[in-house]
Design a protein around this motif. Structure first.
Motif, short mmCIF file in Angstrom:
data_model
loop_
_atom_site.label_atom_id
_atom_site.label_comp_id
_atom_site.label_asym_id
_atom_site.label_seq_id
_atom_site.Cartn_x
_atom_site.Cartn_y
_atom_site.Cartn_z
N ARG A 6 0.96 -1.20 -0.11
CA ARG A 6 0.11 0.03 0.13
C ARG A 6 1.10 1.38 -0.02
NH1 ARG A 6 -2.50 1.05 4.36
NH2 ARG A 6 -2.20 -0.76 5.47
N LEU A 7 0.78 2.08 -1.20
CA LEU A 7 2.04 3.08 -1.26
C LEU A 7 1.34 4.37 -0.90
CD1 LEU A 7 2.93 2.14 -5.12
CD2 LEU A 7 4.15 1.36 -2.88
N ASP A 8 2.63 4.94 -0.39
CA ASP A 8 2.18 6.56 -0.01
C ASP A 8 2.50 7.33 -1.00
OD1 ASP A 8 1.35 5.86 2.70
OD2 ASP A 8 3.20 6.27 3.65
N TYR A 9 3.40 6.78 -2.00
CA TYR A 9 4.01 7.47 -3.15
C TYR A 9 4.21 6.64 -4.47
CZ TYR A 9 4.80 11.13 0.29
OH TYR A 9 4.67 12.01 1.43
N PRO A 10 3.99 6.99 -5.49
CA PRO A 10 4.36 5.73 -6.64
C PRO A 10 5.66 5.55 -6.61
CG PRO A 10 3.76 8.29 -7.33
CD PRO A 10 3.73 8.28 -6.10
N ILE A 11 5.66 4.17 -7.11
CA ILE A 11 7.09 3.47 -7.44
C ILE A 11 6.71 2.52 -8.51
CG2 ILE A 11 7.91 3.82 -4.92
CD1 ILE A 11 7.05 0.54 -4.50
N ASN A 12 8.02 1.85 -8.96
CA ASN A 12 8.07 1.01 -9.87
C ASN A 12 7.31 -0.28 -9.54
OD1 ASN A 12 10.00 -1.40 -9.41
ND2 ASN A 12 11.17 0.56 -8.61
N HIS A 13 6.80 -0.90 -10.37
CA HIS A 13 5.90 -2.35 -10.31
C HIS A 13 6.61 -3.23 -9.58
CE1 HIS A 13 3.59 -5.65 -11.69
NE2 HIS A 13 4.67 -6.19 -12.21
N LEU A 14 7.95 -3.63 -9.82
CA LEU A 14 8.39 -4.61 -9.23
C LEU A 14 8.64 -4.47 -7.69
CD1 LEU A 14 11.19 -5.50 -12.00
CD2 LEU A 14 9.20 -6.92 -11.28
N SER A 15 9.16 -3.25 -7.36
CA SER A 15 9.26 -3.06 -6.07
C SER A 15 7.83 -3.06 -5.19
CB SER A 15 9.95 -1.40 -5.84
OG SER A 15 11.29 -1.48 -6.34
N GLN A 16 7.03 -2.54 -6.09
CA GLN A 16 5.65 -2.59 -5.33
C GLN A 16 5.16 -3.96 -5.08
OE1 GLN A 16 2.33 -0.90 -7.33
NE2 GLN A 16 1.35 -0.74 -5.46
N ASN A 17 5.59 -5.00 -5.96
CA ASN A 17 5.03 -6.29 -5.96
C ASN A 17 5.79 -7.51 -5.25
OD1 ASN A 17 2.29 -6.53 -7.72
ND2 ASN A 17 3.49 -5.15 -8.45
N ARG A 18 7.12 -7.06 -4.90
CA ARG A 18 8.07 -7.91 -4.32
C ARG A 18 7.60 -8.29 -3.02
NH1 ARG A 18 10.92 -8.80 -0.39
NH2 ARG A 18 10.39 -6.65 0.18
N TRP A 19 7.58 -9.56 -2.60
CA TRP A 19 7.27 -9.89 -1.16
C TRP A 19 8.00 -11.31 -0.97
CZ3 TRP A 19 3.88 -13.95 0.60
CH2 TRP A 19 3.24 -14.57 -0.36
N SER A 20 8.13 -11.50 0.36
CA SER A 20 8.82 -13.06 0.69
C SER A 20 8.02 -13.92 1.10
CB SER A 20 9.96 -12.61 1.83
OG SER A 20 10.63 -11.56 1.45
N PRO A 21 7.46 -14.90 -0.01
CA PRO A 21 6.52 -15.91 0.40
C PRO A 21 7.35 -16.86 1.19
CG PRO A 21 7.06 -16.06 -1.84
CD PRO A 21 7.90 -15.08 -1.43
N ARG A 22 6.48 -17.66 1.94
CA ARG A 22 6.98 -19.01 2.39
C ARG A 22 6.40 -20.43 1.87
NH1 ARG A 22 7.07 -15.54 6.94
NH2 ARG A 22 9.07 -15.12 7.62
N ALA A 23 5.36 -20.08 1.23
CA ALA A 23 4.78 -21.21 0.39
C ALA A 23 5.28 -21.41 -1.01
CB ALA A 23 3.19 -21.39 0.41
N PHE A 24 5.99 -22.16 -1.17
CA PHE A 24 6.89 -22.21 -2.64
C PHE A 24 6.01 -23.52 -3.41
CE2 PHE A 24 9.96 -19.58 -1.06
CZ PHE A 24 10.15 -18.81 -1.97
N ASP A 25 5.75 -23.45 -4.80
CA ASP A 25 5.26 -24.73 -5.76
C ASP A 25 6.57 -25.34 -5.75
OD1 ASP A 25 2.83 -24.91 -7.72
OD2 ASP A 25 4.85 -26.03 -7.89
N SER A 26 6.55 -26.75 -6.10
CA SER A 26 7.63 -27.44 -6.11
C SER A 26 8.14 -27.70 -7.41
CB SER A 26 7.71 -28.85 -5.49
OG SER A 26 6.56 -29.50 -6.24
N LYS A 27 7.38 -26.87 -8.41
CA LYS A 27 7.82 -26.87 -9.82
C LYS A 27 9.15 -26.23 -10.09
CE LYS A 27 6.52 -24.12 -14.03
NZ LYS A 27 5.63 -23.09 -14.58
N PRO A 28 9.87 -26.94 -10.95
CA PRO A 28 11.45 -26.65 -11.03
C PRO A 28 11.48 -25.18 -11.75
CG PRO A 28 10.93 -28.84 -11.92
CD PRO A 28 9.81 -28.34 -11.48
N VAL A 29 12.68 -24.43 -11.66
CA VAL A 29 12.73 -23.16 -12.16
C VAL A 29 13.63 -23.47 -13.43
CG1 VAL A 29 14.05 -20.96 -11.51
CG2 VAL A 29 12.48 -21.93 -9.77
N GLU A 30 13.17 -22.77 -14.45
CA GLU A 30 13.88 -22.82 -15.75
C GLU A 30 15.33 -22.17 -15.73
OE1 GLU A 30 10.85 -21.45 -15.22
OE2 GLU A 30 9.60 -22.30 -16.75
#
Ligand code: FMN
Length: 190
Positions: A6-30
């Protein structure tokens, strides 16, 4: 699941959407996506352009993954086991140009990890950093000697299902992200 800041001022899309999940899918990463992620790390700033970051990349099921996993504290073992990739984030202990103690290596490593975390999101992937691990044990298990030190571990992968987490972690996973206001960390007014 999205946890958009929830922003007080506008920022770039990636910084706004980054967060640190703990639930990961086991699907391998390319592998190509991992290359893009480390390319973002590669172009980070560093003192003297020394680039002291070093990364050991482990894939679920391989021997390196088992080694990194065993260094994690129990709290982190509780959620990180499904992550398809674990990265041991390390730094060089001496400056390349004169061999003296590297005074900014941890800072430089942090920038590289921050940059790869944003590139991960750009690739549809998420990163969760951890210092809840035994760095000395990691150094021993990988035989690093005194030139290279482990500093943190990152879990990396696609988002998983929060309902697969134990109850306390599920609450954390689905709760709103909190931050200080700018007034609380800016040391002067402008
Ligand atoms: C240096 C560092 C160490 C961290 N160590 C852990 C850890 O051991 N276990 C964990 O679950 N989260 C760890 N975190 C994640 C933070 O708890 C998380 O980044 C913080 O709560 C903010 O949440 P967000 O990244 O979703 O915005 C760590 C983060 C950083 C930057």
């Amino acid at each position: 699941m999205k946890k958009i800041a929830r922003l007080d001022y506008p920022i770039n899309h990636l910084s706004q959407n980054r967060w640190s999940p703990r639930a990961f899918d086991s699907k391998p990463v390319e592998k190509e996506k991992l290359r893009s992620i480390f390319e973002a790390a590669r172009w980070s700033a560093s003192a003297y352009n020394d680039q002291p970051w070093r990364f050991l990349v482990a894939f679920r099921g391989d021997e390196n993954y088992e080694k990194i996993f065993q260094t994690l504290v129990v709290f982190n073992k509780n959620w990180a086991a499904k992550a398809p990739v674990l990265i041991l984030n390390c730094y060089q202990t001496q400056f390349k140009h004169n061999g003296t103690t590297h005074t900014t290596a941890q800072y430089d490593l942090g920038q590289a990890v921050a940059n790869y975390s944003l590139e991960a999101l750009n690739q549809g992937l998420y990163v969760h950093q951890m210092t809840g691990f035994d760095a000395g044990l990691a150094n021993n298990l990988f035989g690093f000697g005194n030139q290279t030190n482990a500093f943190s571990v990152s879990a990396l992968g696609y988002l998983g299902n929060p309902t697969e987490l134990i109850e306390d972690l599920m609450k954390l996973e689905t709760s709103e992200r909190q931050r200080l206001s700018q007034n609380e960390f800016l040391l002067n007014e402008f």
